[in-house]
Every structure is written in C-alpha cells, then in structure tokens.
Design a protein around this motif. Structure first.
Motif, PDB file in Angstrom:
ATOM      1  N   GLY A  57       0.810  -1.215   0.000  1.00 27.02           N
ATOM      2  CA  GLY A  57       0.000   0.000   0.000  1.00 27.02           C
ATOM      3  C   GLY A  57       0.841   1.262   0.000  1.00 27.02           C
ATOM      4  O   GLY A  57       0.564   2.207  -0.757  1.00 27.02           O
ATOM      5  N   ASP A  58       1.873   1.302   0.822  1.00 28.74           N
ATOM      6  CA  ASP A  58       2.749   2.477   0.888  1.00 28.74           C
ATOM      7  C   ASP A  58       3.473   2.681  -0.438  1.00 28.74           C
ATOM      8  O   ASP A  58       3.606   3.815  -0.929  1.00 28.74           O
ATOM      9  N   TRP A  59       3.964   1.586  -0.997  1.00 32.14           N
ATOM     10  CA  TRP A  59       4.687   1.658  -2.272  1.00 32.14           C
ATOM     11  C   TRP A  59       3.769   2.185  -3.367  1.00 32.14           C
ATOM     12  O   TRP A  59       4.146   3.080  -4.138  1.00 32.14           O
ATOM     13  N   LEU A  60       2.560   1.646  -3.408  1.00 31.87           N
ATOM     14  CA  LEU A  60       1.613   2.056  -4.449  1.00 31.87           C
ATOM     15  C   LEU A  60       1.236   3.520  -4.295  1.00 31.87           C
ATOM     16  O   LEU A  60       1.182   4.261  -5.289  1.00 31.87           O
ATOM     17  N   THR A  61       0.997   3.955  -3.081  1.00 30.56           N
ATOM     18  CA  THR A  61       0.628   5.350  -2.841  1.00 30.56           C
ATOM     19  C   THR A  61       1.722   6.298  -3.328  1.00 30.56           C
ATOM     20  O   THR A  61       1.448   7.310  -3.982  1.00 30.56           O
ATOM     21  N   GLN A  62       2.976   5.958  -3.022  1.00 28.44           N
ATOM     22  CA  GLN A  62       4.097   6.814  -3.413  1.00 28.44           C
ATOM     23  C   GLN A  62       4.284   6.843  -4.924  1.00 28.44           C
ATOM     24  O   GLN A  62       4.419   7.918  -5.526  1.00 28.44           O
ATOM     25  N   LYS A  63       4.316   5.671  -5.534  1.00 32.59           N
ATOM     26  CA  LYS A  63       4.530   5.609  -6.983  1.00 32.59           C
ATOM     27  C   LYS A  63       3.377   6.267  -7.741  1.00 32.59           C
ATOM     28  O   LYS A  63       3.604   6.938  -8.764  1.00 32.59           O
ATOM     29  N   ALA A  64       2.161   6.052  -7.260  1.00 33.75           N
ATOM     30  CA  ALA A  64       1.007   6.656  -7.919  1.00 33.75           C
ATOM     31  C   ALA A  64       1.064   8.178  -7.814  1.00 33.75           C
ATOM     32  O   ALA A  64       0.712   8.893  -8.767  1.00 33.75           O
ATOM     33  N   ALA A  65       1.521   8.697  -6.660  1.00 38.43           N
ATOM     34  CA  ALA A  65       1.642  10.145  -6.483  1.00 38.43           C
ATOM     35  C   ALA A  65       2.637  10.722  -7.481  1.00 38.43           C
ATOM     36  O   ALA A  65       2.422  11.803  -8.041  1.00 38.43           O
TER      37      ALA A  65
END
Length: 360
Positions: A57-65
């Motif tokens: 979840g953290d990885w996805l949030t950062q990359k998506a941002a």
C-alpha cells in the motif's frame, strides 16, 4: 523648452516602468495560476484491494503520487472486500478494485458492479487470459502452496498432497488450518479440497465423503491461537506444515531466516489470478481518471517493478521477465489444479456458512 522635455522624459520613464511592472506582475500571476492548476490536476481515486499488505500500500501510494494520482486505499480480506463492494452496489465508494481473484470478479460482473474497459497493455497478456467482455483484466498469478519446515521433514517424509493431512495420523496437529474464511487464500485451501468431492446429488454439490474429509482436515489441524503467528510456528518447527500464497513466501523466509520446502501435488495447486476492474458508479460518472490509473498500474513498467519489489508473478508477459528466480521456480515446479470457479462462485457463500456452523 528644456524643462518641458525633461518633464516628458520623466513621464515616459514612469509609463514604461508601470508597463514593465504590470508585465512582471502578470508573469507571477500566470506562474501562480499554473501551480494552482497543477495542484488541481491531482487525480484522486478511491481504490479497494486485498493486496496491500507487506508494504504494498505504501509503495503504491508513493509511486502513484509520482504519476499524478492521489489514492485513498481501502484494504480488507478477499471475501470481506467482495461483500463490501456488493453491499455498496447502489452507492459505490470505490473507483477501482484490484487483487480479488477471477471468481470474485465474476461475481462483481454478474451484479453489474463493473464497467468494461480495454487497457493499453491487454496485448501483453497471454491469449485467453482476459475477460472476454473486458470487465476485468489479470494482473498477478498466485499459487496457493503447502509448505513444510525442512528441519523437520525431508522431501520423502513431508506430505505429498492435502489428502495426506486428512488420511495420515502422523500429521495430526502438525499443520495449521485457517480459522477465518474471509480471505481468498484461506478459501482457496477449502476449495482445493472440496473440488475433489463434487457430487450433484450431495449437500451443496459436495458428497458426504467430501464433507467428512473436510471436517477431519479441520479437526486434526492446529488452530493458531491469538498471540501466535503461523509463519513463526512454521519456522520454529512448532507447527511444521503450513500454506501461503506464492508471492508471500520470499517475505516469510527472509523475516524468519529459513527456507521452506514446497509441496507439489500431482493434482496441482489452487491458483488465484488477481484482477483489476473499474467500478460502475453510474452513467453520469466520468471514468477517465480510473482508466488512466488502470493503464498505468497494469503497464509493463509498473507490474515489473511490483514483481521486483514484492516477489509477484505478473500475468503481463513482458513484466514477467522481472519476476524473481524464486517465483519462476514455483511457476515451473507446480501445476495448476483444475478448478471450476464458476461452480465455486455459485456455492462459496453456502459452503462457508456450513463450515462455520457445522465444522469449526
């Protein structure tokens, strides 16, 4: 005359200065407006998933941002998440859902909860792997594998199939059983057993022998109490037989410092394929941002990076090159159990109710 000329020069100077100041002020305004527009362009989405654990979840949030998306993530186990989405059908909150398996997505499709969309990366998927009507697309393959502690069992003494746990007393109390059927992995273990005992004249499509076998499986297994960890018990040898979804294996081996043995039944292993789809929020709802996110997340670049980071096995054939040797080994050394997911989707809720009332 000289005084008049001087006065005119002063006035011209003031006028030019005013014009330049106005231009400069205009540039600042434009720059400020541009920054405001950029902030306004942040594409917000609510994303539901059962695949956000272990840092995903953290990885996805950062990359998506970094790609211009602002995500609100909602996480739950597969079964619980499916029930929530169906319950919200008339007033959906999610824009995109991913991680649920093909059976779950078929349920969403039949309930008119998805809208069709063909992503740009569809031609990078194996032929026949997508929903024919493009209501959902595959992302990651998860094989549900039985594990054993190599310090306790050898390849010869370890069980060869789930049925060995049921039929051989020597494994009694040596394997952990799921105590919550809200998650897709736990459901897959049950499905893999019951699919061997289908009987159209049996209770809920399963023979009496099948229900007895499943009861024995649960009765003889170790029900992990609160405060204990399945993976820690496996690594220590306290409960030396367990199971996990394939991409979760590298993480527990690293965390607990051991290498697990993998059981590969001749009948194959239950295999779930995590999918992604866009939620139907009504005809007047614009799905452009959701489509852009699906195009981004399922791309070769992102699925390849996801595989490198979390040890997954991408369905995207180009991204598959980024899969770890461990995942490729599991893929090559296990086969897929033949499971009728349409049949399961029609019976799973009744099966779970029966298990919880009569077997647990």
């Amino acid at each position: 005359m000289k005084l008049k000329k001087s006065f005119l020069l002063v006035m011209v100077f003031i006028l030019v200065t005013s014009i330049l100041a106005g231009c400069m002020g205009g540039n600042n305004s434009t720059e400020n407006n541009t920054e405001t527009d950029k902030k306004a362009e942040k594409k917000s989405l609510v994303v539901y998933s059962n695949s956000l654990s272990d840092g995903r979840g953290d990885w996805l949030t950062q990359k998506a941002a970094e790609a211009g998306f602002e995500l609100k993530l909602v996480e739950a186990g597969g079964g619980d998440l499916l029930n929530r989405i169906v319950a919200e059908k008339n007033k959906p909150l999610a824009d995109v859902v991913f991680g649920l398996n093909q059976m779950n997505f078929e349920t969403l499709k039949s309930n008119d909860i998805l809208v069709p969309f063909e992503p740009k990366w569809k031609n990078e998927l194996p032929e026949g792997s997508s929903d024919k009507e493009n209501f959902y697309q595959p992302l990651v393959e998860q094989r549900i594998i039985m594990l054993y502690n190599k310090d306790v069992y050898t390849e010869e003494t370890a069980p060869k199939d789930w049925t060995d746990l049921i039929e051989n007393e020597e494994y009694k109390g040596k394997y952990h059983v799921p105590i919550n059927l809200g998650g897709a992995t736990n459901q897959a273990v049950v499905n893999g057993i019951l699919m061997r005992y289908l009987d159209e004249n049996g209770d809920l499509g399963v023979s009496e022998e099948g229900w007895k076998a499943l009861k024995t499986f649960f009765d003889n297994g170790y029900k992990t109490p609160e405060g204990e960890n399945n993976n820690a018990n496996l690594a220590s040898g306290k409960v030396p037989i367990s199971f996990i979804y394939s991409s979760g294996l590298p993480g527990i081996e690293e965390e607990f410092g051991f290498e697990a043995g993998i059981v590969s039944p001749k009948i194959g292993v239950p295999t779930l394929v995590e999918q992604i789809g866009i939620v139907n929020k009504g005809k007047d709802h614009d799905t452009q941002t959701a489509e852009e996110f699906v195009n981004w997340f399922g791309s070769t670049e992102i699925q390849g990076a996801w595989a490198e980071q979390f040890g997954t096995l991408p369905v995207n054939e180009k991204a598959l090159e980024k899969a770890s040797d461990k995942m490729k080994s599991i893929f090559e050394n296990t086969t897929v159990q033949d499971i009728d997911y349409t049949f399961i989707s029609e019976h799973i809720n009744d099966w779970i109710e029966k298990i919880e009332l009569e077997i647990f």
